[in-house]
Design a protein around this motif. Structure first.
Motif, PDB file in Angstrom:
ATOM      1  N   LYS A 174      28.009  17.813  42.489  1.00 44.20           N
ATOM      2  CA  LYS A 174      29.209  18.160  41.714  1.00 44.20           C
ATOM      3  C   LYS A 174      29.296  19.646  41.404  1.00 44.20           C
ATOM      4  O   LYS A 174      30.249  20.087  40.765  1.00 44.20           O
ATOM      5  CB  LYS A 174      29.225  17.361  40.412  1.00 44.20           C
ATOM      6  N   ASN A 175      28.313  20.417  41.855  1.00 45.40           N
ATOM      7  CA  ASN A 175      28.292  21.879  41.610  1.00 45.40           C
ATOM      8  C   ASN A 175      28.349  22.197  40.118  1.00 45.40           C
ATOM      9  O   ASN A 175      29.100  23.086  39.687  1.00 45.40           O
ATOM     10  CB  ASN A 175      29.448  22.571  42.340  1.00 45.40           C
ATOM     11  N   THR A 176      27.572  21.467  39.351  1.00 44.18           N
ATOM     12  CA  THR A 176      27.552  21.700  37.914  1.00 44.18           C
ATOM     13  C   THR A 176      26.138  22.007  37.424  1.00 44.18           C
ATOM     14  O   THR A 176      25.154  21.579  38.025  1.00 44.18           O
ATOM     15  CB  THR A 176      28.073  20.483  37.139  1.00 44.18           C
ATOM     16  N   VAL A 177      26.082  22.771  36.344  1.00 44.37           N
ATOM     17  CA  VAL A 177      24.831  23.030  35.645  1.00 44.37           C
ATOM     18  C   VAL A 177      25.086  22.791  34.159  1.00 44.37           C
ATOM     19  O   VAL A 177      26.156  23.116  33.646  1.00 44.37           O
ATOM     20  CB  VAL A 177      24.313  24.455  35.905  1.00 44.37           C
ATOM     21  N   SER A 178      24.110  22.179  33.496  1.00 44.31           N
ATOM     22  CA  SER A 178      24.261  21.844  32.089  1.00 44.31           C
ATOM     23  C   SER A 178      23.089  22.375  31.284  1.00 44.31           C
ATOM     24  O   SER A 178      21.994  22.584  31.823  1.00 44.31           O
ATOM     25  CB  SER A 178      24.358  20.329  31.906  1.00 44.31           C
ATOM     26  N   LEU A 179      23.335  22.574  30.001  1.00 44.34           N
ATOM     27  CA  LEU A 179      22.281  23.025  29.094  1.00 44.34           C
ATOM     28  C   LEU A 179      22.354  22.160  27.849  1.00 44.34           C
ATOM     29  O   LEU A 179      23.309  22.255  27.068  1.00 44.34           O
ATOM     30  CB  LEU A 179      22.474  24.505  28.732  1.00 44.34           C
ATOM     31  N   GLN A 180      21.371  21.295  27.687  1.00 46.12           N
ATOM     32  CA  GLN A 180      21.266  20.487  26.488  1.00 46.12           C
ATOM     33  C   GLN A 180      20.471  21.261  25.457  1.00 46.12           C
ATOM     34  O   GLN A 180      19.312  21.606  25.700  1.00 46.12           O
ATOM     35  CB  GLN A 180      20.576  19.158  26.801  1.00 46.12           C
ATOM     36  N   MET A 181      21.089  21.522  24.315  1.00 46.83           N
ATOM     37  CA  MET A 181      20.469  22.327  23.283  1.00 46.83           C
ATOM     38  C   MET A 181      20.218  21.466  22.050  1.00 46.83           C
ATOM     39  O   MET A 181      21.171  20.982  21.435  1.00 46.83           O
ATOM     40  CB  MET A 181      21.362  23.519  22.932  1.00 46.83           C
ATOM     41  N   ASN A 182      18.967  21.279  21.723  1.00 45.47           N
ATOM     42  CA  ASN A 182      18.578  20.489  20.553  1.00 45.47           C
ATOM     43  C   ASN A 182      17.874  21.369  19.533  1.00 45.47           C
ATOM     44  O   ASN A 182      17.431  22.476  19.852  1.00 45.47           O
ATOM     45  CB  ASN A 182      17.651  19.347  20.973  1.00 45.47           C
ATOM     46  N   SER A 183      17.770  20.870  18.325  1.00 46.07           N
ATOM     47  CA  SER A 183      17.082  21.598  17.240  1.00 46.07           C
ATOM     48  C   SER A 183      17.570  23.041  17.155  1.00 46.07           C
ATOM     49  O   SER A 183      16.770  23.983  17.090  1.00 46.07           O
ATOM     50  CB  SER A 183      15.565  21.557  17.472  1.00 46.07           C
ATOM     51  N   LEU A 184      18.866  23.198  17.156  1.00 46.43           N
ATOM     52  CA  LEU A 184      19.454  24.541  17.173  1.00 46.43           C
ATOM     53  C   LEU A 184      19.118  25.305  15.901  1.00 46.43           C
ATOM     54  O   LEU A 184      19.019  24.726  14.800  1.00 46.43           O
ATOM     55  CB  LEU A 184      20.961  24.446  17.362  1.00 46.43           C
ATOM     56  N   LYS A 185      18.951  26.607  16.081  1.00 49.02           N
ATOM     57  CA  LYS A 185      18.624  27.510  14.978  1.00 49.02           C
ATOM     58  C   LYS A 185      19.717  28.567  14.856  1.00 49.02           C
ATOM     59  O   LYS A 185      20.401  28.882  15.842  1.00 49.02           O
ATOM     60  CB  LYS A 185      17.287  28.197  15.250  1.00 49.02           C
ATOM     61  N   PRO A 186      19.866  29.164  13.680  1.00 49.82           N
ATOM     62  CA  PRO A 186      20.874  30.229  13.532  1.00 49.82           C
ATOM     63  C   PRO A 186      20.684  31.352  14.542  1.00 49.82           C
ATOM     64  O   PRO A 186      21.678  31.950  14.995  1.00 49.82           O
ATOM     65  CB  PRO A 186      20.643  30.716  12.096  1.00 49.82           C
ATOM     66  N   GLU A 187      19.458  31.626  14.928  1.00 53.41           N
ATOM     67  CA  GLU A 187      19.223  32.703  15.899  1.00 53.41           C
ATOM     68  C   GLU A 187      19.648  32.334  17.316  1.00 53.41           C
ATOM     69  O   GLU A 187      19.620  33.186  18.220  1.00 53.41           O
ATOM     70  CB  GLU A 187      17.746  33.125  15.894  1.00 53.41           C
ATOM     71  N   ASP A 188      20.070  31.095  17.522  1.00 52.18           N
ATOM     72  CA  ASP A 188      20.627  30.707  18.816  1.00 52.18           C
ATOM     73  C   ASP A 188      22.106  31.077  18.921  1.00 52.18           C
ATOM     74  O   ASP A 188      22.715  30.919  19.990  1.00 52.18           O
ATOM     75  CB  ASP A 188      20.472  29.203  19.036  1.00 52.18           C
ATOM     76  N   THR A 189      22.684  31.542  17.829  1.00 51.64           N
ATOM     77  CA  THR A 189      24.092  31.935  17.827  1.00 51.64           C
ATOM     78  C   THR A 189      24.325  33.069  18.821  1.00 51.64           C
ATOM     79  O   THR A 189      23.664  34.108  18.764  1.00 51.64           O
ATOM     80  CB  THR A 189      24.524  32.379  16.425  1.00 51.64           C
ATOM     81  N   ALA A 190      25.258  32.840  19.736  1.00 50.97           N
ATOM     82  CA  ALA A 190      25.529  33.816  20.794  1.00 50.97           C
ATOM     83  C   ALA A 190      26.684  33.308  21.651  1.00 50.97           C
ATOM     84  O   ALA A 190      27.104  32.150  21.520  1.00 50.97           O
ATOM     85  CB  ALA A 190      24.293  34.018  21.668  1.00 50.97           C
ATOM     86  N   VAL A 191      27.151  34.177  22.529  1.00 48.52           N
ATOM     87  CA  VAL A 191      28.044  33.732  23.602  1.00 48.52           C
ATOM     88  C   VAL A 191      27.153  33.373  24.785  1.00 48.52           C
ATOM     89  O   VAL A 191      26.299  34.165  25.196  1.00 48.52           O
ATOM     90  CB  VAL A 191      29.043  34.829  23.996  1.00 48.52           C
ATOM     91  N   TYR A 192      27.347  32.186  25.297  1.00 50.60           N
ATOM     92  CA  TYR A 192      26.540  31.679  26.410  1.00 50.60           C
ATOM     93  C   TYR A 192      27.341  31.781  27.700  1.00 50.60           C
ATOM     94  O   TYR A 192      28.492  31.336  27.769  1.00 50.60           O
ATOM     95  CB  TYR A 192      26.123  30.244  26.141  1.00 50.60           C
ATOM     96  N   TYR A 193      26.702  32.359  28.712  1.00 50.84           N
ATOM     97  CA  TYR A 193      27.333  32.555  30.010  1.00 50.84           C
ATOM     98  C   TYR A 193      26.582  31.777  31.081  1.00 50.84           C
ATOM     99  O   TYR A 193      25.351  31.888  31.183  1.00 50.84           O
ATOM    100  CB  TYR A 193      27.327  34.033  30.393  1.00 50.84           C
ATOM    101  N   CYS A 194      27.305  31.038  31.881  1.00 53.33           N
ATOM    102  CA  CYS A 194      26.663  30.401  33.027  1.00 53.33           C
ATOM    103  C   CYS A 194      26.817  31.307  34.243  1.00 53.33           C
ATOM    104  O   CYS A 194      27.715  32.157  34.295  1.00 53.33           O
ATOM    105  CB  CYS A 194      27.258  29.027  33.315  1.00 53.33           C
ATOM    106  N   TYR A 195      25.921  31.149  35.179  1.00 43.82           N
ATOM    107  CA  TYR A 195      26.009  31.906  36.426  1.00 43.82           C
ATOM    108  C   TYR A 195      25.550  31.025  37.570  1.00 43.82           C
ATOM    109  O   TYR A 195      24.848  30.034  37.364  1.00 43.82           O
ATOM    110  CB  TYR A 195      25.188  33.190  36.359  1.00 43.82           C
TER     111      TYR A 195
END
Length: 120
Positions: A74-95
């Motif tokens: 399907k030409n897809t990539v995923s990112l499962q993010m658990n136990s998120l922290k405030p320092e994970d705050t950002a703009v996330y870019y896929c490539y």
């Protein structure tokens, strides 16, 4: 070739989010895929990457909390993010490293970025 990212949002610390990215267009082959992030005032940094065969490289800051996966059909990539922290705050870019039907080499393509905000 275009990459379309989705799934960002606002979540409380300890929560989870899943980012997805679809590569579309005249694609012949895709090599590595992955995610970077950029927080305000900081440089863009690698979060996780995955090869066609499924081998992964995950940043130490998110190891054990984030999981990267891909669906080659399907030409897809995923990112499962658990136990998120405030320092994970950002703009996330896929490539993705893509060989389109019109060229004979792999070229890097980037998604538009999706905001992830983790509140404390």
């Amino acid at each position: 070739v275009q990459l379309q990212a989705s799934g960002g949002g606002l979540v409380q610390a300890g929560g989870s989010l899943k980012l997805s990215c679809l590569a579309a267009g005249r694609i012949f082959s895709i090599d590595d895929m992955g995610w970077y992030r950029q927080a305000p005032g900081k440089q863009r940094e690698l979060v996780a990457e995955i090869t066609t065969g499924g081998s992964t490289n995950v940043a130490d800051a998110v190891k054990g909390r984030f999981t990267i996966s891909r669906d080659n059909a399907k030409n897809t990539v995923s990112l499962q993010m658990n136990s998120l922290k405030p320092e994970d705050t950002a703009v996330y870019y896929c490539y993705a490293e893509v060989m389109s039907s019109s060229i004979s080499y792999f070229k890097s393509y980037w998604g538009q970025g999706t905001q992830v905000t983790v509140s404390s």
